[in-house]
Design a protein around this motif. Structure first.
Motif: not given
Lengths: 211, 260
Positions: B212-230
């Protein structure tokens, strides 16, 4: 080999006996007048409980006041009456403080309701607020009456403690010999036993009257 | 004296076990008759307590109060420093992320990425507190979690964090406390704290919570513009047979479309 095992067993037993004694010794020392360890316990417990209590209550000053209320109850039970400390005193204390806060909040909300109703609907609320206020006043008067009755029912020894210690403000350390107690601890115990009997009298009789 | 009166007396004597105390709290919250009895006992105690306050008792309480004023927790009374290093770091990271976006993406892509972010947030699961689910088997930690839940619900994330920090790693509620600690950081937009907490989760955190936390990490990376990581995260979620997989796949497809 069996000798080593026996030694190990004795060592472990001593170790286990030592653990609960640590907390008990804090309260025992405090009851003998050595409050250094208790003060350290007070600070550590406060450091532990300050964040959740502040989170619960809001203003840190109020949280500290609530904590001190809880500590005064704990002092009476664990230091004066030397009862066994609970497994986790700080968790227990947190619950005691929380319940006290809820009780105060409930009383304050009742007061607020009275106030709010006065604001919103003057005609009906005047009646409501006076009823509520009357009930609160009546409750206070009842408690005062029961307190007086309870004091009148007290033993002579209890009355002496009330007169000399509470009314005249004399210290228990200067009173225990004069009043014929075996030690300072004995008079402290007596004071709190009188208080307990008074509290029980008020409780039992207030229930009888409500029935 | 009846059993309830005895129970109340034992409560005031600090004699209840953890289980008994939890049961006591539960009854206090649910049984009106019992709570009235407790209030009556409390009132009697207080009347006697106030009457028996001697000058010695008042002095002792003043000494206690003074010693607490000098303790480190006294710093709680100082106004909150809104410029704490976590906030500064999070703000810098956020500003860098936002500032870099126009250089990294075209206007069209930026717009799409923001759409995607909104979509991702809308897809995020409704987190439940399992500690509050089903038949309650109260204990002190559960009471603590319930208080934290109330604070979380009222969006008082800082206060919720203070309670959640008290749950230790051996507790049955540890995984859930970690999840909601991370979510508090998430809602506070404290990306630094969120990423640092979820980067190296210890072995006591359950795999379900970890995902579940991984999902939120994806969102945070999107928010930071780090699309590769997302993308890597949503790919990982899609590859795994979990409920978030289809949502992860959905986001992954959208991300691919944006990047084409």
């Amino acid at each position: 080999m069996s000798g080593n095992r026996a030694l190990l067993f004795i060592f472990q037993t001593l170790l286990n006996l030592k653990r609960p004694a640590t907390l008990t010794s804090i309260f025992q020392d405090a009851s003998r007048g050595n409050e250094a360890a208790f003060n350290a316990f007070l600070k550590t417990t406060w450091e532990e409980l300050a964040p959740p209590l502040t989170a619960l209550v809001g203003p840190p000053k109020e949280a500290r006041e609530l904590f001190l209320y809880g500590i005064s109850i704990l002092w009476e039970q664990l230091v004066v009456h030397q009862r066994m400390a609970p497994q986790n005193p700080s968790a227990y204390l947190f619950v005691v403080c929380k319940n006290e806060w809820l009780s105060r909040k409930k009383q304050a909300t009742q007061g607020q309701l009275v106030y709010d109703s006065v604001q919103f609907d003057h005609q009906t609320s005047d009646l409501l607020s006076s009823e509520e206020l009357h009930s609160k006043e009546a409750q206070q008067q009842e408690m005062e009456a029961l307190l007086k009755e309870g004091i009148a029912q007290c033993s002579d020894k209890c009355k002496q403690i009330i007169e000399l210690h509470l009314v005249q403000g004399r210290k228990l350390k200067s009173l225990w010999k004069e009043l014929g107690y075996e030690s300072y601890q004995a008079i402290v115990q007596a004071k709190y036993n009188c208080k307990k009997r008074l509290s029980n009298y008020i409780f039992t009789n207030s229930r009888k009257r409500k029935r | 004296m009846n059993q309830d009166s005895q129970l109340i007396q034992r409560y005031y004597r600090f004699e209840l076990s953890e289980e008994e105390l939890a049961a006591f709290q539960k009854r206090l919250a649910t049984d009106t008759e019992f709570s009235t009895l407790v209030a009556q006992y409390h009132q009697s105690q207080k009347t006697a307590h106030d009457f028996y306050q001697s000058a010695e008792d008042t002095d002792r309480q003043k000494r206690w109060e003074k010693s607490l004023e000098n303790s480190p927790s006294h710093s709680l009374e100082q106004p909150k420093n809104i410029f704490s290093w976590q906030r500064i770091a999070a703000s810098i990271l956020f500003l860098i992320g936002v500032g870099m976006l126009p250089f990294l993406l075209s206007d069209h892509e930026t717009h799409n990425l923001q759409d995607l972010l909104a979509e991702a947030k809308a897809l995020q699961p409704q987190e439940e507190w399992s500690t509050l689910r089903g038949a309650p088997s109260d204990n002190l930690e559960q009471a603590l979690m319930a208080d934290a839940h109330a604070l979380y619900q009222s969006e008082d994330y800082s206060a919720a964090l203070q309670l959640l920090n008290k749950v230790n790693d051996t507790s049955a509620y540890y995984s859930e406390a970690i999840l909601f600690t991370a979510l508090c950081h998430f809602h506070q937009n404290d990306h630094t704290a969120f990423l640092s907490l979820t980067e190296n989760l210890d072995a006591n955190v359950s795999p379900v919570i970890e995902k579940r936390l991984l999902w939120y990490r994806g969102i945070v990376y999107l928010e930071l513009g780090e699309t590769e990581k997302a993308r890597a995260i949503f790919k990982q979620l899609t590859d795994q047979d979990i409920s978030m997989g289809s949502k992860g796949h959905q986001l992954l497809q959208r991300l691919k479309a944006i990047e084409k």
